[in-house]
Design a protein around this motif. Structure first.
Motif, mmCIF file in Angstrom:
data_model
loop_
_atom_site.group_PDB
_atom_site.id
_atom_site.type_symbol
_atom_site.label_atom_id
_atom_site.label_comp_id
_atom_site.label_asym_id
_atom_site.label_seq_id
_atom_site.Cartn_x
_atom_site.Cartn_y
_atom_site.Cartn_z
ATOM 1 N N LYS A 112 0.759 -1.173 -0.015
ATOM 2 C CA LYS A 112 -0.060 -0.010 -0.032
ATOM 3 C C LYS A 112 0.816 1.180 -0.052
ATOM 4 N N ALA A 113 0.581 1.992 -1.042
ATOM 5 C CA ALA A 113 1.514 3.321 -1.122
ATOM 6 C C ALA A 113 1.448 4.296 0.293
ATOM 7 N N ASP A 114 0.477 4.461 0.790
ATOM 8 C CA ASP A 114 0.112 5.099 1.854
ATOM 9 C C ASP A 114 0.206 4.555 3.250
ATOM 10 N N PHE A 115 0.750 3.472 3.518
ATOM 11 C CA PHE A 115 0.704 2.628 4.584
ATOM 12 C C PHE A 115 1.140 3.622 5.626
ATOM 13 N N ASN A 116 0.385 3.385 6.738
ATOM 14 C CA ASN A 116 0.555 4.313 8.022
ATOM 15 C C ASN A 116 0.258 3.566 9.336
ATOM 16 N N VAL A 117 0.543 4.398 10.231
ATOM 17 C CA VAL A 117 0.385 3.917 11.555
ATOM 18 C C VAL A 117 -1.106 3.407 11.871
ATOM 19 N N ARG A 118 -2.040 3.984 11.397
ATOM 20 C CA ARG A 118 -3.401 3.371 11.381
ATOM 21 C C ARG A 118 -3.788 1.837 10.780
ATOM 22 N N ASP A 119 -2.880 1.799 9.559
ATOM 23 C CA ASP A 119 -2.912 0.482 9.164
ATOM 24 C C ASP A 119 -2.513 -0.457 9.904
ATOM 25 N N GLY A 125 -4.238 -5.147 15.469
ATOM 26 C CA GLY A 125 -5.362 -5.065 16.526
ATOM 27 C C GLY A 125 -5.294 -3.647 17.312
ATOM 28 N N GLU A 126 -6.477 -2.946 17.190
ATOM 29 C CA GLU A 126 -6.379 -1.561 17.923
ATOM 30 C C GLU A 126 -6.284 -1.789 19.451
ATOM 31 N N ASN A 127 -6.698 -2.985 19.974
ATOM 32 C CA ASN A 127 -6.853 -3.129 21.468
ATOM 33 C C ASN A 127 -5.239 -3.917 21.862
ATOM 34 N N THR A 128 -4.649 -3.830 21.245
ATOM 35 C CA THR A 128 -3.346 -4.779 21.368
ATOM 36 C C THR A 128 -2.364 -3.489 22.219
ATOM 37 N N PRO A 129 -1.938 -4.171 23.465
ATOM 38 C CA PRO A 129 -1.359 -3.437 24.383
ATOM 39 C C PRO A 129 0.244 -2.995 23.790
ATOM 40 N N ILE A 130 0.741 -2.215 23.989
ATOM 41 C CA ILE A 130 2.037 -1.595 23.489
ATOM 42 C C ILE A 130 2.963 -0.898 24.442
ATOM 43 N N GLU A 131 4.354 -1.019 24.318
ATOM 44 C CA GLU A 131 5.234 -0.462 25.207
ATOM 45 C C GLU A 131 5.508 0.933 24.464
ATOM 46 N N GLY A 143 0.183 1.465 30.157
ATOM 47 C CA GLY A 143 -1.242 1.453 29.785
ATOM 48 C C GLY A 143 -1.693 2.059 28.515
ATOM 49 N N TRP A 144 -0.925 1.979 27.195
ATOM 50 C CA TRP A 144 -1.196 2.190 26.001
ATOM 51 C C TRP A 144 -1.496 0.987 25.103
ATOM 52 N N SER A 145 -2.501 1.218 24.237
ATOM 53 C CA SER A 145 -2.992 0.460 23.232
ATOM 54 C C SER A 145 -2.573 1.038 21.813
ATOM 55 N N LEU A 146 -2.775 0.280 20.790
ATOM 56 C CA LEU A 146 -2.525 0.738 19.351
ATOM 57 C C LEU A 146 -3.519 1.800 19.248
ATOM 58 N N ALA A 147 -4.629 1.836 19.568
ATOM 59 C CA ALA A 147 -5.965 2.753 19.334
ATOM 60 C C ALA A 147 -5.285 4.251 19.900
ATOM 61 N N VAL A 163 7.669 4.271 19.875
ATOM 62 C CA VAL A 163 7.289 2.857 19.840
ATOM 63 C C VAL A 163 8.412 2.034 19.358
ATOM 64 N N ILE A 164 9.093 1.198 19.884
ATOM 65 C CA ILE A 164 10.178 0.367 19.107
ATOM 66 C C ILE A 164 10.033 -0.888 19.567
ATOM 67 N N SER A 165 9.172 -1.477 20.361
ATOM 68 C CA SER A 165 9.101 -2.824 20.686
ATOM 69 C C SER A 165 8.070 -3.799 20.332
ATOM 70 N N LEU A 166 7.138 -3.192 19.054
ATOM 71 C CA LEU A 166 5.793 -4.007 18.783
ATOM 72 C C LEU A 166 6.493 -5.157 17.721
ATOM 73 N N GLU A 167 6.459 -6.289 18.376
ATOM 74 C CA GLU A 167 6.734 -7.506 17.915
ATOM 75 C C GLU A 167 5.580 -8.317 17.162
ATOM 76 N N PHE A 168 5.598 -8.252 16.078
ATOM 77 C CA PHE A 168 4.248 -8.864 15.372
ATOM 78 C C PHE A 168 4.428 -10.253 14.398
ATOM 79 N N SER A 169 5.242 -11.074 14.923
ATOM 80 C CA SER A 169 5.639 -12.100 13.811
ATOM 81 C C SER A 169 4.352 -13.164 14.028
ATOM 82 N N ARG A 170 3.631 -13.161 15.153
ATOM 83 C CA ARG A 170 2.432 -13.949 15.282
ATOM 84 C C ARG A 170 1.152 -13.336 15.026
ATOM 85 N N THR A 171 1.290 -12.388 14.305
ATOM 86 C CA THR A 171 -0.099 -11.468 13.889
ATOM 87 C C THR A 171 0.002 -11.408 12.347
ATOM 88 N N LYS A 172 -1.376 -11.083 11.756
ATOM 89 C CA LYS A 172 -1.382 -11.002 10.490
ATOM 90 C C LYS A 172 -0.516 -10.107 9.645
#
Length: 597
Positions: A112-119, A125-131, A143-147, A163-172
């Protein structure tokens, strides 16, 4: 009641601040819960929030500070097709490498040409907790989520968060991102880790990260956990890396720095010569590979979206990984903040190498050095496993230790051996056989001495950058020597084959020339024969002439030609001192062509 909660919160922050955490080995400040602060902010907390809203104090400093010349330490490849497995094993991946064009790299990123943070949020998953990291003091924001992160990214930011630690190897998202081919070919997580453990998620999930960094983010100097290597690809934006080679002296300085109370007030690069740290700008569409154990800081001059991951590159960098592992152990970094299953990965890597040796696969010089260090480390670990199983120690890390011991046994039984100690000793025996064979080969072939030469740019200081020191020259020489070591053996073999074929061709040409002279019934002229092979033939003819015989036989035309040429050399004829065999062949061919005309 409110005051009591505040005291408890401050106490908790102090306890959290005593830990070192994250992908990089670097102490962080106390955790700050901004969600709680938003519920009710008094004057003290408002003052704290204003302080946290600033960017790191080092941002302005690094923008003005001068750094060493990156071209002395880095490698630049124009295309990903140049990054081959043979190249990686020969060089050992000792230098940071920049690939300007990802074509041929085997890298896959979202189309996707304009792939961004919301993508990212929609896919993961918007409810995914992140560091989330507050870059002002490198503390964690809880206490932060992707949303929440998307709202921060698109709204009024205020604070400079990262955000530098979002590991996504087991996500879509992993279906749209794939690391470069060379990384997957080298990584022990892909090649040595048992599939049965991967299926149940029992493996280091460190291969795929998404980094979302607003303008002004700064990550202070660190070494990635376990001394692992890292790959980065900038999908959007730009990053500036400040890199320093992992010499023993610098790792010692780093260990003291992360354990010092003055860490936050001291810029780590100032503890070394100015030229010891180089600055590299990684632009959109470019890929960077940072080798094991390299010290680095990162600055983000504009909003950036980056994909990357940590990997275990194999035997060539084992000594560096073990050095970082030692730093982590002495600094008492908690297991949850270190590379997952580090010792397990080393035993699976040893098992993988055992298979290679059994299959008679040759190791490079750097791989042999790394295997020797790996055997020593696994020998110590296998003995400690025996001790730990004989003692019933109940603590929080008992289950983790049990898993590591099970993994080590699995590494041995997967190759038909009884236990980890058996795996260590059998691999050591195979390495000794490999080293003995190499020694014998070196005695047979006389290896030319390789002289290391510094580039002119290393000897002349630049006007715009800090001049390299003697230590920088030594680091550059060591890296260059590592890259040249593996070429020497192949060059010796090719040179030997070429010499034999050239000598044979020279001999055949001389026979043809002599035959042409006889056909023309003219005295044979003196040919120029400058090669050492022909000098050897001349010596042989002289010895044959000096031997007494019962009946003197007429000399062959070729021998006569060689004897005459040897006399000409004594008079100082051109080419008498030896030279290039190919040029001698060319001259002989030209002389033969003229005679035929």
């Amino acid at each position: 009641m409110m005051m009591k909660k505040k005291k408890q919160k401050k106490k908790k922050r102090k306890m959290d601040g005593d830990k070192m955490r994250g992908r990089g080995l670097r102490e962080r400040a106390p955790r700050v819960d901004y969600a709680a602060l938003d519920d009710g902010i008094d004057d003290d907390e408002k003052e704290e929030e204003d302080e946290d809203g600033k960017v790191s104090k080092w941002v302005e400093y690094v923008e003005k500070r001068s750094f060493g010349d990156a071209s002395l330490l880095l490698q630049y490849l124009t295309s990903g097709a140049e990054l081959t497995l043979e190249w990686a094993r020969r060089t050992g991946l000792k230098r940071p490498t920049v690939v300007k064009d990802s074509k041929g790299l085997g890298l896959m990123v979202p189309r996707k040409a304009d792939f961004n943070v919301r993508d990212v949020a929609k896919i993961v998953g918007e409810n995914t907790p992140i560091e989330v990291i507050n870059t002002a003091d490198q503390s964690e924001v809880a206490g932060w989520s992707l949303a929440d992160w998307c709202n921060y990214w698109d709204g009024r930011r205020g604070k400079t968060l990262n955000v530098i630690s979002l590991e996504f190897s087991r996500t879509k998202l992993s279906e749209q991102v794939r690391s470069p081919t060379i990384i997957r070919q080298l990584d022990w997580i892909d090649n040595a880790w048992p599939e049965q453990l991967r299926v149940r998620g029992e493996y280091p999930q460190t291969q795929y990260y998404c980094l979302m960094s607003p303008k002004g983010c700064y990550t202070d100097f660190h070494v990635d956990f376990g001394g692992t290597a890292v790959w980065y690809h900038v999908l959007r934006g730009r990053k500036i890396f400040y890199l320093s080679a992992p010499t023993a002296e610098r790792l010692t300085l780093y260990e003291k720095w992360i354990c010092s109370r003055d860490q936050d007030s001291v810029f780590f690069a100032d503890l070394m010569p100015d030229s010891a740290t180089v600055a590299l700008t990684l632009n959109q569409g470019q890929t960077l590979i940072i080798p094991s154990a390299w010290l680095h800081a990162v600055y983000t001059p504009e909003d950036s979206l980056v994909f990357g991951g940590n990997f275990l590159p194999g035997l060539t960098t084992i000594t560096d990984q073990l050095a970082v592992h030692g730093v982590e152990s002495r600094a008492r970094v908690a297991n949850q903040f270190r590379f997952p299953f580090f010792t397990s990965a080393m035993f699976f890597g040893l098992s993988h190498t055992y298979r290679r040796l059994v299959a008679s696969e040759k190791l490079t010089k750097l791989e042999k050095q790394g295997l020797s260090a790996l055997i020593d480390a696994c020998r110590v670990w296998s003995k400690s496993m025996v001790l730990s199983t004989s003692k019933e120690r109940l603590d929080s890390s008992r289950s983790f230790r049990q898993k590591c011991e099970e993994h080590a046994r699995l590494a041995a039984t997967s190759v038909g051996l009884t236990d980890p100690s058996d795996l260590v000793e059998k691999t050591a025996a195979l390495l000794q056989i490999e080293l003995a064979a190499t020694t014998t080969s070196q005695k047979v072939q006389v290896k030319p001495q390789v002289t290391l030469k510094l580039k002119l740019s290393q000897l002349k200081p630049s006007r715009d950058i800090t001049s390299p020191t003697n230590e920088d020259h030594e680091v550059t020489q060591e890296l260059t020597q590592n890259e040249n070591d593996e070429e020497d053996d192949q060059q010796d073999e090719n040179s030997s084959i070429s010499s034999r074929s050239d000598a044979e061709e020279v001999k055949n040409l001389k026979l043809k020339i002599s035959t042409a002279w006889l056909e023309q019934a003219e005295p044979p002229p003196q040919a120029s024969i400058p090669t050492h092979q022909e000098a050897h033939l001349t010596s042989s003819v002289k010895q044959e002439e000096q031997q007494p015989t019962k009946e003197k036989l007429p000399s062959k035309p070729t021998s006569s030609c060689i004897v005459d040429q040897s006399k000409k050399k004594k008079r100082g004829a051109p080419g008498g001192g030896g030279g290039n065999c190919n040029s001698a062949i060319g001259r002989l061919k030209n002389k033969l062509a003229k005679m035929k005309r």
